[in-house]
Structures are given as C-alpha cells and as structure tokens.
Design a protein around this motif. Structure first.
Motif, PDB file in Angstrom:
ATOM      1  N   GLU A 118      54.125  76.124  79.453  1.00 11.88           N
ATOM      2  CA  GLU A 118      55.047  74.771  79.841  1.00 11.88           C
ATOM      3  C   GLU A 118      55.832  74.237  80.564  1.00 11.88           C
ATOM      4  N   LYS A 119      56.881  76.058  80.907  1.00  7.70           N
ATOM      5  CA  LYS A 119      57.818  76.020  81.577  1.00  7.70           C
ATOM      6  C   LYS A 119      57.528  76.332  83.230  1.00  7.70           C
ATOM      7  N   ILE A 120      56.198  76.782  83.241  1.00  7.47           N
ATOM      8  CA  ILE A 120      55.706  77.491  84.530  1.00  7.47           C
ATOM      9  C   ILE A 120      54.455  76.757  84.713  1.00  7.47           C
ATOM     10  N   GLY A 121      55.023  76.552  86.679  1.00 11.99           N
ATOM     11  CA  GLY A 121      53.809  75.977  86.991  1.00 11.99           C
ATOM     12  C   GLY A 121      53.740  76.371  88.456  1.00 11.99           C
ATOM     13  N   PHE A 122      52.896  77.307  89.026  1.00  9.95           N
ATOM     14  CA  PHE A 122      51.966  77.362  90.289  1.00  9.95           C
ATOM     15  C   PHE A 122      51.227  77.244  91.325  1.00  9.95           C
ATOM     16  N   ALA A 123      51.412  76.858  92.012  1.00  8.82           N
ATOM     17  CA  ALA A 123      50.419  76.766  93.205  1.00  8.82           C
ATOM     18  C   ALA A 123      49.419  78.195  93.236  1.00  8.82           C
ATOM     19  N   VAL A 124      48.286  78.455  93.337  1.00  8.75           N
ATOM     20  CA  VAL A 124      47.788  80.201  92.895  1.00  8.75           C
ATOM     21  C   VAL A 124      46.814  79.388  94.459  1.00  8.75           C
ATOM     22  N   LEU A 125      46.749  80.835  95.378  1.00 10.91           N
ATOM     23  CA  LEU A 125      45.440  81.239  95.784  1.00 10.91           C
ATOM     24  C   LEU A 125      44.569  82.479  95.038  1.00 10.91           C
ATOM     25  N   VAL A 126      43.760  82.087  95.023  1.00  7.99           N
ATOM     26  CA  VAL A 126      42.953  82.957  94.453  1.00  7.99           C
ATOM     27  C   VAL A 126      41.624  83.480  95.723  1.00  7.99           C
ATOM     28  N   THR A 127      41.275  84.011  96.329  1.00  6.22           N
ATOM     29  CA  THR A 127      40.701  85.078  97.171  1.00  6.22           C
ATOM     30  C   THR A 127      39.624  85.703  97.041  1.00  6.22           C
ATOM     31  N   ASN A 128      38.266  85.634  97.157  1.00  8.60           N
ATOM     32  CA  ASN A 128      37.177  86.439  96.303  1.00  8.60           C
ATOM     33  C   ASN A 128      37.019  87.666  98.082  1.00  8.60           C
ATOM     34  N   LEU A 133      35.585  77.169  99.651  1.00 10.53           N
ATOM     35  CA  LEU A 133      36.758  76.703  98.733  1.00 10.53           C
ATOM     36  C   LEU A 133      36.213  76.062  97.732  1.00 10.53           C
ATOM     37  N   ILE A 134      36.916  75.779  96.842  1.00  7.72           N
ATOM     38  CA  ILE A 134      37.582  75.646  95.613  1.00  7.72           C
ATOM     39  C   ILE A 134      38.689  75.050  95.203  1.00  7.72           C
ATOM     40  N   TYR A 135      39.701  73.599  95.966  1.00  8.00           N
ATOM     41  CA  TYR A 135      40.401  73.126  95.121  1.00  8.00           C
ATOM     42  C   TYR A 135      40.344  71.754  94.199  1.00  8.00           C
ATOM     43  N   VAL A 136      40.905  72.510  93.327  1.00 11.53           N
ATOM     44  CA  VAL A 136      42.093  72.224  92.317  1.00 11.53           C
ATOM     45  C   VAL A 136      42.970  70.981  91.674  1.00 11.53           C
ATOM     46  N   ASN A 137      42.947  69.879  91.015  1.00 14.90           N
ATOM     47  CA  ASN A 137      43.556  69.451  91.167  1.00 14.90           C
ATOM     48  C   ASN A 137      43.965  68.797  89.278  1.00 14.90           C
ATOM     49  N   ALA A 186      50.491  71.380 102.190  1.00 19.72           N
ATOM     50  CA  ALA A 186      50.697  73.065 102.195  1.00 19.72           C
ATOM     51  C   ALA A 186      49.798  73.024 101.079  1.00 19.72           C
ATOM     52  N   TRP A 187      48.989  72.993 100.548  1.00 15.15           N
ATOM     53  CA  TRP A 187      47.695  73.543 100.402  1.00 15.15           C
ATOM     54  C   TRP A 187      46.509  73.324 100.983  1.00 15.15           C
ATOM     55  N   ILE A 188      46.625  72.680 101.320  1.00 13.44           N
ATOM     56  CA  ILE A 188      45.217  72.756 102.282  1.00 13.44           C
ATOM     57  C   ILE A 188      45.057  73.173 103.972  1.00 13.44           C
ATOM     58  N   GLY A 189      46.910  73.718 104.400  1.00 13.39           N
ATOM     59  CA  GLY A 189      47.094  74.363 105.229  1.00 13.39           C
ATOM     60  C   GLY A 189      46.491  76.149 103.974  1.00 13.39           C
ATOM     61  N   LYS A 190      47.409  76.465 103.406  1.00 11.88           N
ATOM     62  CA  LYS A 190      47.012  77.692 102.619  1.00 11.88           C
ATOM     63  C   LYS A 190      45.385  78.330 102.510  1.00 11.88           C
ATOM     64  N   ALA A 191      44.717  77.359 102.349  1.00 11.46           N
ATOM     65  CA  ALA A 191      43.391  76.841 101.824  1.00 11.46           C
ATOM     66  C   ALA A 191      42.770  77.206 102.760  1.00 11.46           C
ATOM     67  N   ALA A 192      43.021  76.785 103.851  1.00 13.18           N
ATOM     68  CA  ALA A 192      42.714  76.901 105.490  1.00 13.18           C
ATOM     69  C   ALA A 192      41.126  76.365 105.436  1.00 13.18           C
ATOM     70  N   PRO A 193      40.731  74.694 105.095  1.00 18.33           N
ATOM     71  CA  PRO A 193      39.261  74.762 104.780  1.00 18.33           C
ATOM     72  C   PRO A 193      38.502  75.001 106.765  1.00 18.33           C
ATOM     73  N   VAL A 226      42.580  77.423  95.084  1.00 15.57           N
ATOM     74  CA  VAL A 226      43.355  77.077  95.019  1.00 15.57           C
ATOM     75  C   VAL A 226      43.771  75.662  93.874  1.00 15.57           C
ATOM     76  N   PHE A 227      44.593  76.559  93.291  1.00 10.01           N
ATOM     77  CA  PHE A 227      44.316  76.142  90.953  1.00 10.01           C
ATOM     78  C   PHE A 227      46.183  75.929  90.612  1.00 10.01           C
ATOM     79  N   PRO A 228      46.388  75.126  90.388  1.00 13.72           N
ATOM     80  CA  PRO A 228      47.613  74.810  89.365  1.00 13.72           C
ATOM     81  C   PRO A 228      48.135  75.434  88.183  1.00 13.72           C
ATOM     82  N   TRP A 229      48.261  76.910  88.089  1.00  7.56           N
ATOM     83  CA  TRP A 229      47.972  77.600  87.264  1.00  7.56           C
ATOM     84  C   TRP A 229      49.030  77.270  85.916  1.00  7.56           C
ATOM     85  N   ARG A 230      48.729  76.944  84.987  1.00  3.73           N
ATOM     86  CA  ARG A 230      50.254  76.482  84.096  1.00  3.73           C
ATOM     87  C   ARG A 230      49.668  77.242  82.479  1.00  3.73           C
ATOM     88  N   PRO A 231      50.136  78.179  82.312  1.00  9.14           N
ATOM     89  CA  PRO A 231      49.909  79.513  81.775  1.00  9.14           C
ATOM     90  C   PRO A 231      51.147  79.344  80.838  1.00  9.14           C
TER      91      PRO A 231
END
Length: 279
Positions: free
Chosen positions: A196-206, A164-168, A87-94, A189-194
C-alpha cells in the motif's frame, strides 16, 4: 496575454525537459497533439492532493500544466500528470517502427503521443477495461491511423509481440504473459504497487540474460484489475528491498532464491543485476 499556441509551445518545452530525452521529436509532438481533444468538454475538474478543483472556464490553456484531469470521478480514473508521462516516455524511448502495447489508455491522449513517436511504420495497440472510455478513445484516435483501442482485460489475454509495453494501472507484479510478449530488447514501463505504501515506476528490459528491472521514480496509479491482489503465500518487499530490485524472474523457469526481494506467484523480483551485454 499569451496565445494558446504560445502556451502549448511552453508546455512542450517543459515536457521535453521533464522527459530527460534527447529525442528532438518529443517536444514537437507534445506541442502538436492537443490535450483538449482527448478530454470531455470544459470546464474541467483538476485532481490535486485528493481534491477536485473546477477550472474557471473552458479555455484549453488551463490544461497545459502538470495536472491530472478527471475522466471518471467515481472510479478514480484521470488523464495523468504530463510531467510523469514525459519522464516515462523518455525512459522507455519509443522508436520509429516500434510496436507498442498501451494498457489503460483512458481516452487516448498518451496513446496518441506514443503513436506519433513510433511513426513511420510503428503501431500502438491500446487496451482499456472501461467500455465507455474505450469508446471515447477510439473516437479521439480516429486521426491516428496507426493506433487502435479495444475494450478488453489486458491481464487475462495474450498481448501482441511488443517493443514497448506501457502500463497505466498499478500492479503487484507484471503477469507472465506481459513478459512473454516483450521482443528481444523490448521494454516495459509499469507502476509497481507491491504494498500500500510502496509505489515505483519500473523499467523492465528483455535482455539476453533475462529481464532487467530498474525502479526509477515514485509513482502511484489506481490498481490494475486482475493484477493487484496479493496471495497468502506471496512475499511483499520492504521499501528498501523494492528500491534495490534489479531483475525479474519467472518462477516456473527459475525458482526464488535468497536474493529475492519480493515473490508474487508466477513472478519474483531479485536484488541481483543481470550481466551487461557482451560480458
């Protein structure tokens, strides 16, 4: 009984479906890159719902399902769930020719997938903090001439200019130097953990207007060393604020305003979407 080739073919079809991508290369690449080549010798420990379950044997067919495979049980490091990465790779579209920076390569399986997707002329620069995993990744990736891995902290150093920066690894906010490394039109694409109980995959575009930000699916990763600590003056988001976040700003260039959903030192998040190109 299905053959390993049939199992891998079905796995690849499922990965293509999970990706949401129309790129015809993705299915073929997931079929071609053998997951077992990037893992320790079987039997393997599958991580699920907080428990480790050992496979009955060393048949690679056990690996071609949506499971995390333990790489370092003591530190909680796994080869992550394939559906998530698809899903991440599809979203980031290398794209062919892209320069990719992969942060947290583990033993290199998804690095290899990315390396195949950016052929010809593209390259993947891998960072892995754990030296023993970085050494294994370098060995595993020897057949992939356009991929390299260094044992280094990607938080404190300047990254290559990247499409593309792909953060795991989970971060409370992307370091400013990661944002600065994105080329125009570059994605991260990075896992946003702002919290303890919040976790989202986020796509940032410049974009020409700044850094757009799209939380697109739930996601949980182990913390990123050096980028997962909340300061006394930082402001965490609520779950609804995190979901509503649409842009990221560098504090030194644009101080936080009343649209801020979260503030973490050098970077803050906003609920305001950036204007679309051409407007």
């Amino acid at each position: 009984m299905a053959t390993l080739a049939e199992v891998r073919r079905l796995y690849a079809q499922l990965m293509a479906a999970a990706s949401g991508s129309t790129d015809p290369r993705l299915e073929r690449i997931f079929e071609l890159v053998p997951r077992e080549a990037f893992l320790p010798a079987g039997p393997w420990h599958i991580r699920h719902n907080g428990r480790n379950v050992e496979t009955p044997g060393a048949d690679p067919a056990f690996l071609y399902q949506n499971t995390m495979v333990v790489l370092d049980a003591e530190k909680g490091i796994n080869n992550g769930e394939p559906f998530l990465h698809a899903a991440w790779i599809g979203k980031a579209a290398p794209r062919a020719g892209d320069t990719v920076t992969h942060i947290g390569v583990g033993t290199g399986y998804y690095t290899a997938i990315l390396a195949m997707l950016v052929l010809p002329k593209g390259r993947v620069h891998g960072f892995e903090l754990e030296k023993h995993l970085a050494a294994k990744a370098r060995l595993n990736l020897e057949p992939f001439e356009n991929a390299g891995v260094i044992a280094a902290d990607a938080v404190s150093r300047k990254l290559p200019r990247s499409d593309l920066i792909y953060v795991n690894a989970g971060v409370v906010a992307p370091p400013v130097q990661w944002l600065a490394a994105l080329k125009p039109g570059g994605r991260m694409v990075f896992p946003w953990r702002p919290a303890e109980k919040i976790g989202f995959a986020v796509l940032v575009t410049n974009t020409a207007a700044g850094f757009s930000c799209e939380p697109f699916m739930p996601s949980w990763f182990i913390p990123c060393v050096g980028a997962s600590t909340v300061g006394d003056n930082d402001r965490r988001p609520s779950p609804s604020q995190a979901r509503r976040t649409r842009s990221i700003h560098v504090t030194a260039e644009c101080p936080p305003d009343d649209t801020a959903t979260a503030i973490f030192g050098d970077v803050w998040f906003s609920s305001v979407a950036l204007p679309a190109a051409g407007r």
